[in-house]
Structures are given as C-alpha cells and as structure tokens.
Design a protein around this motif. Structure first.
Motif, PDB file in Angstrom:
ATOM      1  N   VAL A   1      85.010  67.639  89.809  1.00 40.90           N
ATOM      2  CA  VAL A   1      84.725  69.005  90.350  1.00 40.90           C
ATOM      3  C   VAL A   1      84.535  70.205  88.633  1.00 40.90           C
TER       4      VAL A   1
ATOM      5  N   GLY B   1      76.854  68.806  95.731  1.00 34.95           N
ATOM      6  CA  GLY B   1      77.793  68.057  95.501  1.00 34.95           C
ATOM      7  C   GLY B   1      77.761  67.358  96.750  1.00 34.95           C
ATOM      8  N   CYS B   2      77.475  67.662  97.517  1.00 42.74           N
ATOM      9  CA  CYS B   2      78.457  66.816  99.484  1.00 42.74           C
ATOM     10  C   CYS B   2      76.446  67.374  99.986  1.00 42.74           C
TER      11      CYS B   2
ATOM     12  N   ARG C   1      74.670  72.492  98.303  1.00 43.94           N
ATOM     13  CA  ARG C   1      74.520  71.083  98.758  1.00 43.94           C
ATOM     14  C   ARG C   1      74.402  70.224  97.452  1.00 43.94           C
TER      15      ARG C   1
ATOM     16  N   ARG D   1      79.911  75.766  95.255  1.00 47.66           N
ATOM     17  CA  ARG D   1      79.560  74.195  95.260  1.00 47.66           C
ATOM     18  C   ARG D   1      80.669  73.620  95.045  1.00 47.66           C
ATOM     19  N   ALA D   2      81.424  73.542  93.803  1.00 50.08           N
ATOM     20  CA  ALA D   2      82.217  72.605  93.348  1.00 50.08           C
ATOM     21  C   ALA D   2      83.745  72.937  94.566  1.00 50.08           C
TER      22      ALA D   2
ATOM     23  N   ARG E   1      82.651  61.461  90.500  1.00 52.82           N
ATOM     24  CA  ARG E   1      82.074  61.830  91.818  1.00 52.82           C
ATOM     25  C   ARG E   1      83.382  62.776  92.679  1.00 52.82           C
ATOM     26  N   GLN E   2      84.373  62.397  92.019  1.00 52.21           N
ATOM     27  CA  GLN E   2      85.044  62.273  92.073  1.00 52.21           C
ATOM     28  C   GLN E   2      86.160  63.573  91.240  1.00 52.21           C
TER      29      GLN E   2
ATOM     30  N   TRP F   1      90.208  69.245  89.387  1.00 50.87           N
ATOM     31  CA  TRP F   1      89.404  70.222  88.660  1.00 50.87           C
ATOM     32  C   TRP F   1      88.837  70.272  87.392  1.00 50.87           C
TER      33      TRP F   1
ATOM     34  N   GLN G   1      82.964  69.752  97.395  1.00 50.98           N
ATOM     35  CA  GLN G   1      83.291  68.590  96.777  1.00 50.98           C
ATOM     36  C   GLN G   1      84.133  67.823  97.197  1.00 50.98           C
ATOM     37  N   ASP G   2      85.812  69.192  97.720  1.00 48.73           N
ATOM     38  CA  ASP G   2      86.721  68.994  97.891  1.00 48.73           C
ATOM     39  C   ASP G   2      87.348  67.695  96.526  1.00 48.73           C
ATOM     40  N   SER G   3      87.466  67.557  96.197  1.00 46.78           N
ATOM     41  CA  SER G   3      88.500  66.741  95.292  1.00 46.78           C
ATOM     42  C   SER G   3      89.905  67.563  94.325  1.00 46.78           C
TER      43      SER G   3
END
Length: 578
Positions: free
Chosen positions: A429, A449-450, A447, A501-502, A426-427, A510, A505-507
C-alpha cells in the motif's frame, strides 16, 4: 569544448539507440525496400517498351502490339509494387511507434515517485506523443528510400551502359553531388530540428501546467503573466519551426538545381549526337533515336530516386533530434529496480531489514549514507527529520523504484533486488503526499487498487476510512463524477478516499509519505488518527514532519543528513531536529 564533446557523444549514443529501434522492424523495412526495387526494375522495362513503341510509330509507321501489351503490364505492375512499398513502410512505422510508445509508458510507470526526474507531465506527454511520431517519416520514407537511392541508380546505369557509356559515366559522376550537398544542409537541419523539439516540449509543458492551474491563476489574478509566458513559448516554437522549413526548402532547391542541370546536360549531348554535331564524332550518330529516347525516359527517374532521398533527409534529422530526447527516457530506470525471479507472497506483516544502505543516484554526494535499521513484523515506524534528510529517498528504495548503491534491503529475509518487482509492488500500500486522481467516477478511482471490488465492499471500506458521511451526501454516490486531479472534492475528502483505496488493497506492508501534508492542521490530525485505526496489525513505514495524530506509532527514527540518527523517545527532540 567540453559541451561540444558531450553533445557529440550524446548524438552518437542517440544514433546507436535509433539503430537498435530500427532493428525491430528490419524485416518489414526490407520488404518495403524490395518492393521499391522491383518497381525500379519494372520502370526500366516500362521505358524500354515505351521507347520501342514510339520509335516504331515514328520511323517504321508500325504499331507493335507486343510492346503495347507489355507496356500495359508494366503500367499495372509498377503501381502495385509502389503500393506494396508504402504498405510495408507504413506497417513498420506503426509497429515501431506502438512498441516504443508502450515501452516509454512502462518506463514512466516504473519510475513511480521518481517520475519528476524525467520532467513535467506536459514534457513527458510531448515526448510520448509528438516526439515518437516525429520518427515516423524516418521509418516509413527515409530508410526504404535510402536503399532505393542506391538500387535504382545502379539498375538505370546498368540499363544505359550498353547504349551509351558516356551517359552512364556522366550519371555516375553527377550522382554523388546530390548526397554531398544534402549532407551539408542536413547537418544544419538536424540542429534546427533539435531546437524545434525542445521548444515544443517547453510549449507543451507550459500549456498543461497552465490548464491544470487555471483556477488558482484566476484566484491570484495571475492569468495575464501566465498568458505572456505561454505566448513567448509559442513564439519560440514558431521561430524554430520556420527555421526548419527554411532549411527544408533550401535543401529541395539545391537538389532540384543539380538534378535539372544534369538532365539538361544529358539531353544536350543526346540531341547534338542525333544531329551529328558532337565534336569527337562528327558526321556520325553515337546514340540512336531509340537508345536516346530510352535514356531520356530513364534519366528523370535516375535523379528522382536521389531527389526523394534528399527530400526525405530532413526526416533523419528530425528522427535524430527525437532520439536524443527519447533515449534518456527510454533508458531511465531500465536496470534500476529489482528484476529477480523470486516471488514474495505476503502471508502476514513482513520484517524489513536495511544493512548499511548507501544511495548515490548521480555524481553528487550520497543521499543515504550507511543506513541500517530493522523493522519487526507488524511494527509501525515513523521516519522524522528535516526536509532533504533522505526520508523520501529511503521510501523510494523500499518501493523498489531504485537500487541501493551499496548495502542491501531484505524483506522477510529475502533480498529486495532478487524479488519479482511487479509482484512485490502489488502487495504494497503506497500513500503519498499527492495521490493520483483521474477523470471518472469516485468508484472507479477508489477501485484502482482492486478493480473487481463490489459496491458493498467499497461502502464498507469507505466507512473504515471515515469517508462514509460525505459520500452518502453525494446524490450519485459511487457514480459521482470526479475531475482530473480530484477536482470537485476537498483535500480532506481526497485523503480519506486515498485511505479507502489503500484499505481496499488489503496489503500487509504500508509505505506512506507525509499523508495529509497539504491539509489544515485539524483535518490532517484527523486523517492521521484514522490511519492509526485502520493500520493495526500491518508493517508500516511513515515519513513525516509532524507528530500530531501519530501517537499510535510503535517506533520513531530520526533521519538527518542521510543517516538514521537513532530512535527517538522525546517528541521535543523531533521538533528541534525539524
């Protein structure tokens, strides 16, 4: 001989796997069998009271009200128990199919990029839908009837024994003939069932591939060859289905023949006995009219249980064929990814360490060989090299879709195989060569990813991804429809939406596999440069064949022959390696 042994071993494993699935609904199946057994007991009393009522009317001219009311009670109770038997059996089938289907979907989802090993999407769809449903008759009808095929004859033999031991012995002698011939036909039916399911999977796969590529086939003027291949697959499935039907009819004919002969033999003996013409008991009546009528009423039910079992035997063959196909899918990747309890919460760009990683997914040569590498926090690293060098395999291990055969992978110093895999993914991208797009609106696809992201936030992300201009040009904006596979949008637009989309997610980590691989050079270069702008401050691992637009990478590593050949400082060295 080797193929025969492998097939026998596969069938044995499929049988064990099928038994494990049945254990999940054993309680419901026992309730179904118990209800059917109670119906068999009530049926014996029903025949008893009916014979008593008819004999009283025929010989004594007396109508027994007691037998009449008890007979009515039996007529009421038996359908109740039969309905309960069907209810619990259907419930067991529904529960098992639902659980199994959910597990298969989880396996497919857990496979991630390795899903292609399992087969095409059409084949997987056929497995999850048709082949899971193929097990329904086995659960609902065959397994309860397997118990009833033993209980019902035993109950009837015990009821007949006090009235005529000869008839009881005759029933016990003739009963095994039906399962014997049923097994002979059933083995061939199992083979035909496997071939039928294989043909169905082939047909489903070709149908789905043709539908997805119909536009391209029309452009290439290749619709007719595709239609011919589809017709061949449909013809093969039709032939396999007819072969299964032939064997089913043959099995039914054999069962009906032996049951009819056994009933006729018993009826002749009882009739001759009532006339006093039995050779070993001339002048006497070995079985009274009441007992003879009672036995004659029971005998069809005796063979009916065996005939139903035989008629349902093809369900076992069908279920075994389905189990042979489903077991590899159900057990694939079961233990491949980390299932640890340690939770990694990314509070900043992580470090990635590979220590002498070897990956050998099957009996072939290792895909990755003694790979060691350190990626610092916030470093953006490119993996370059020829096709088949092991770049994508390395990314699959970093995504925890498989485990190294040797060595280990550390994330912020924590072993990857000890992390909670679901929380870990989940963390991350992930951006592959062909992102998944589903039928729905553009907003729904971005959406993924979130799901809770607001429209305002999505528009902000679209601007960062360089997708704002063409999205504003759409009349419906985020509500604009998108077809399955991204129909209605160009390759460059889809890549920018995938980038959005990536970003949503604000991860901090990557992992990318050749983004822009299917775009024209200018569009791909633009997408890569945009990727460099939005990935600043992230730990990024990128597998690629091309350098254009990737000047922002901090490090380049050459991957060749499953090994890290070392850092690359000259772009021409990469070109020569590719």
């Amino acid at each position: 001989m080797g193929e025969e042994k492998d097939r026998a071993a596969g069938e044995k494993q499929a049988a064990f796997w099928l038994q494990d699935q049945v254990k999940r609904v054993r309680g419901l199946l026992l309730l179904s069998a118990f209800s059917g057994s109670m119906a068999a007991v009530v049926m014996v009393f029903q025949c008893f009271f009916l014979a008593d009522l008819l004999v009283g009317l025929a010989l004594k001219k007396v109508f027994s009200m007691q037998s009449f009311w008890l007979l009515g009670l039996c007529f009421f109770c038996r359908p109740f128990f039969l309905a309960a038997k069907d209810f619990w059996g259907l419930r067991a089938g529904l529960v098992l199919r639902h659980r199994l289907r959910m597990e298969l979907l989880d396996r497919i989802a857990d496979a991630g990029p390795l899903r292609s090993r399992m087969g095409g999407d059409g084949v997987l769809s056929a497995m999850v839908l048709e082949q899971v449903d193929a097990m329904d008759d086995y659960i609902v009808r065959y397994l309860p009837q397997k118990i009833l095929a033993v209980v019902t004859p035993v109950v009837i033999v015990l009821a007949v024994w006090p009235h005529s031991r000869l008839v009881a012995l005759l029933l016990m002698v003739t009963a095994p003939l039906i399962p014997f011939f049923m097994m002979l036909v059933g083995n061939e039916a199992a083979r035909a069932g496997r071939q039928q399911l294989e043909a169905l999977s082939l047909l489903a796969g070709r149908m789905r591939d043709i539908l997805r590529g119909l536009t391209v086939l029309r452009q290439l003027n290749a619709v007719d060859p595709a239609r011919e291949k589809l017709a061949l697959a449909a013809g093969a499935y039709r032939e396999r289905t007819l072969s299964v039907l032939r064997l089913a009819f043959l099995s039914s004919a054999v069962l009906e023949l032996f049951a009819s002969l056994s009933i006729a033999l018993t009826a002749v003996y009882l009739g001759m006995g009532l006339l006093g013409h039995v050779p070993w008991a001339r002048g006497t009546v070995p079985v009274s009219l009441y007992a003879g009528l009672f036995i004659l009423l029971l005998i069809p039910e005796y063979y009916m249980a065996l005939r139903r079992f035989g008629a349902d035997y093809h369900a076992k063959a069908q279920a075994m064929a389905a189990a042979s196909a489903l077991r590899p899918l159900a057990e694939t990747f079961r233990d491949s990814s980390g299932g640890g309890r340690f939770v990694w919460e990314a509070e900043g760009p992580p470090t990635i360490t590979l220590e002498k990683v070897v990956w050998q997914p099957d009996e072939r040569d290792a895909v990755l060989k003694d790979v060691s590498m350190f990626i610092g926090s916030g470093r953006r690293v490119g993996l370059v090299g020829p096709s088949g060098a092991g770049k994508s395999s390395l990314l699959q291990l970093l995504l925890a879709f498989d485990r190294p055969s040797e060595g280990r992978i550390l994330v912020n110093g924590m072993p990857l195989d000890g992390l909670d895999t679901e929380r870990y993914r989940r963390q991350i991208v992930w951006l592959g060569q062909s992102p998944e797009w589903f039928s729905g609106s553009v907003g729904e696809n971005v959406r993924l990813g979130c799901p809770d992201a607001s429209d305002t936030e999505i528009w902000r992300i679209l601007q960062k991804a360089g997708a704002l201009d063409f999205m504003k040009a759409l009349p419906q904006g985020l509500n604009s429809p998108m077809g399955e596979g991204g129909r209605g949008f160009s390759g460059g637009q889809l890549q920018r939406l995938a980038l959005a989309r990536a970003l949503l997610q604000d991860s901090w980590l990557w992992i990318l596999d050749e983004p822009g691989a299917h775009l024209d050079p200018e569009t791909a270069r633009s997408v890569r440069r945009q990727l460099g702008k939005v990935s600043e401050g992230k730990t990024l691992i990128l597998a690629t064949h091309h350098l254009e637009g990737l000047e922002w990478l901090d490090d380049l590593f050459l991957v060749d022959g499953g090994r890290i050949a070392g850092p690359v400082t000259d772009s021409m060295e990469i070109m020569r390696g590719g």
